[in-house]
Design a protein around this motif. Structure first.
Motif, short mmCIF file in Angstrom:
data_model
loop_
_atom_site.label_atom_id
_atom_site.label_comp_id
_atom_site.label_asym_id
_atom_site.label_seq_id
_atom_site.Cartn_x
_atom_site.Cartn_y
_atom_site.Cartn_z
N LEU A 70 0.84 -1.20 0.00
CA LEU A 70 0.00 0.00 0.00
C LEU A 70 0.87 1.24 0.00
O LEU A 70 2.05 1.19 0.39
CB LEU A 70 -0.90 0.01 1.24
N LEU A 71 0.30 2.37 -0.40
CA LEU A 71 1.03 3.64 -0.38
C LEU A 71 1.62 3.90 1.00
O LEU A 71 2.73 4.42 1.12
CB LEU A 71 0.11 4.79 -0.79
N SER A 72 0.90 3.54 2.05
CA SER A 72 1.36 3.78 3.42
C SER A 72 2.50 2.86 3.84
O SER A 72 3.12 3.08 4.88
CB SER A 72 0.18 3.64 4.39
N ASP A 73 2.82 1.85 3.03
CA ASP A 73 3.88 0.89 3.37
C ASP A 73 5.27 1.31 2.90
O ASP A 73 6.25 0.64 3.21
CB ASP A 73 3.57 -0.49 2.76
N ILE A 74 5.36 2.39 2.12
CA ILE A 74 6.65 2.80 1.60
C ILE A 74 7.08 4.12 2.25
O ILE A 74 6.25 4.86 2.77
CB ILE A 74 6.63 2.94 0.05
N PRO A 75 8.38 4.42 2.24
CA PRO A 75 8.84 5.68 2.85
C PRO A 75 8.39 6.89 2.02
O PRO A 75 7.92 6.74 0.89
CB PRO A 75 10.37 5.55 2.82
N GLN A 76 8.57 8.07 2.59
CA GLN A 76 8.29 9.29 1.84
C GLN A 76 9.20 9.32 0.63
O GLN A 76 10.39 9.01 0.72
CB GLN A 76 8.53 10.51 2.72
N VAL A 77 8.63 9.69 -0.53
CA VAL A 77 9.39 9.66 -1.77
C VAL A 77 9.55 11.06 -2.37
O VAL A 77 8.83 11.99 -2.01
CB VAL A 77 8.74 8.71 -2.81
N ASP A 78 10.51 11.18 -3.27
CA ASP A 78 10.78 12.44 -3.96
C ASP A 78 10.04 12.52 -5.29
O ASP A 78 9.61 13.59 -5.72
CB ASP A 78 12.28 12.58 -4.21
N ILE A 79 9.94 11.38 -5.97
CA ILE A 79 9.36 11.32 -7.31
C ILE A 79 8.29 10.25 -7.33
O ILE A 79 8.49 9.14 -6.82
CB ILE A 79 10.46 10.98 -8.34
N VAL A 80 7.14 10.58 -7.93
CA VAL A 80 6.06 9.61 -8.11
C VAL A 80 5.83 9.44 -9.60
O VAL A 80 5.64 10.41 -10.33
CB VAL A 80 4.76 10.06 -7.42
N ILE A 81 5.84 8.19 -10.04
CA ILE A 81 5.54 7.84 -11.42
C ILE A 81 4.28 6.99 -11.39
O ILE A 81 4.28 5.90 -10.82
CB ILE A 81 6.69 7.02 -12.07
N THR A 82 3.21 7.50 -11.98
CA THR A 82 1.99 6.69 -12.11
C THR A 82 2.07 5.95 -13.43
O THR A 82 2.67 6.42 -14.40
CB THR A 82 0.73 7.56 -12.00
N MET A 83 1.48 4.79 -13.46
CA MET A 83 1.63 3.91 -14.61
C MET A 83 0.67 4.20 -15.75
O MET A 83 0.89 3.78 -16.87
CB MET A 83 1.46 2.44 -14.16
#
Length: 138
Positions: A70-83
């Protein structure tokens, strides 16, 4: 030690395209950025056609190194790529965002999967280059 930007590859189910992108990001760009994938829903397992073809092409066993998150399972990110969601794409706070507009190959032929895998491979290399030349500033 250089702190690498964190990139999240995001789609709704986190079972196919985003998992392929995470695997190829780790394989092709691990010295340029950290790769994660996530979604708003999880599946019991990663798409088995994606697992088989990524293993055949790259020798990467995604089931050993990854799982649906889930989104809540990963650390804070700098870049988001949607598919390329055909529904509302998940959102995640970030400094830079782009959509790759990729069709979901689930339930289609191996040829369709391979086209998507090749496009993800190409996109990963382009993203890597853009980060390295500071075209994407974070």
């Amino acid at each position: 030690m250089k702190v690498l930007p964190k990139v999240a590859f995001v789609c709704v189910h986190n079972s196919c395209r985003s998992q392929i992108a995470e695997a190829l990001g780790k394989h092709l760009a691990n010295y340029t950025f950290e790769s994660f994938s996530a979604g708003t829903e999880v599946k019991d397992k990663i798409n088995q056609d994606a697992v088989r073809l990524v293993s055949d092409i790259y020798g990467i066993n995604m089931e050993e190194t990854q799982h649906s998150k889930l989104l809540s399972d990963i650390p804070q990110v700098d870049i988001v790529i949607t598919m390329g969601c055909n529904v509302s794409c998940p959102t995640l706070p970030c400094k830079y965002r782009e959509d790759w507009g990729l069709e979901d190959p689930s339930g289609k032929s191996d040829e369709e999967y391979i086209k998507i895998i090749e496009k993800i491979h190409e996109n990963i290399l382009q993203l890597k280059r853009r980060i390295e030349i500071n075209e994407i500033v974070i």
